[in-house]
Design an enzyme around this catalytic site. Structure first.
Site, mmCIF file in Angstrom:
data_model
loop_
_atom_site.group_PDB
_atom_site.id
_atom_site.type_symbol
_atom_site.label_atom_id
_atom_site.label_comp_id
_atom_site.label_asym_id
_atom_site.label_seq_id
_atom_site.Cartn_x
_atom_site.Cartn_y
_atom_site.Cartn_z
ATOM 1 N N CYS A 84 0.830 -1.211 0.000
ATOM 2 C CA CYS A 84 0.000 0.000 0.000
ATOM 3 C C CYS A 84 0.865 1.262 0.000
ATOM 4 O O CYS A 84 1.458 1.621 1.023
ATOM 5 C CB CYS A 84 -0.929 -0.022 1.211
ATOM 6 S SG CYS A 84 -1.891 1.479 1.423
ATOM 7 N N CYS A 87 -0.362 4.158 2.346
ATOM 8 C CA CYS A 87 -0.105 3.856 3.755
ATOM 9 C C CYS A 87 1.258 4.400 4.185
ATOM 10 O O CYS A 87 1.440 4.827 5.320
ATOM 11 C CB CYS A 87 -0.165 2.351 4.010
ATOM 12 S SG CYS A 87 -1.764 1.620 3.638
#
Length: 158
Positions: A84, A87
């Site tokens: 991700c 993230c």
């Protein structure tokens, strides 16, 4: 930039090739470029290289109840995954918040690929998702990279 302790006495400073040291939130101490450079430049990194200590600790599903549900302090959990990209944008900000609110709010990350049962329990469908728990109950949620809203929630629950 990340400082990495080598042989416990020598400290090497590695600059990420993406941000060139201008830390504007796009790189972090867990940046893949830094890890790749360090691991490829050493013959063996079995315990001699330790990365800079982050304030936000990664937890597993087995620790969930003791660290989140039974916590006396409010807890902010960032649901994330290694793949991700967004993230990684939030992680440095959470580290800064964690250092400022050490004894008033706990900060953790949980990898949804490793602990999908926890993610399913709280209906985490997109990443990053940040949830605040108080007295074991979910009290607030932010989906996506909304750094301003996350900062506001931290101030609200401390």
């Amino acid at each position: 930039m990340a400082q990495i302790g080598v042989l416990y006495r020598l400290v090497a400073t590695i600059t990420c090739f993406v941000c060139l040291g201008f830390n504007v939130g796009m790189c972090s101490e867990s940046d893949a470029l830094i890890k790749t450079y360090v691991s490829s430049s050493l013959q063996s990194n079995d315990g001699f290289v330790k990365s800079a200590k982050l304030k936000v600790h990664k937890i597993s599903g087995s620790e969930w109840d003791s660290l989140v549900i039974k916590s006396e302090l409010p807890v902010m959990v960032l649901f994330t995954a290694q793949w991700c990209g967004p993230c990684r944008v939030i992680s440095p900000m959470l580290d800064k918040l964690a250092s400022g609110f050490t004894d008033r709010l706990k900060f953790y990350t949980l990898d949804v690929d490793q602990d999908s049962d926890i993610a399913e329990r709280y209906f985490v469908r997109s990443l990053p998702t940040t949830i605040i728990f108080k007295d074991g109950n979910k009290v607030a949620r932010v989906t996506g990279v909304d750094l301003e809203k996350i900062s506001e929630l931290v101030k609200q629950f401390v």
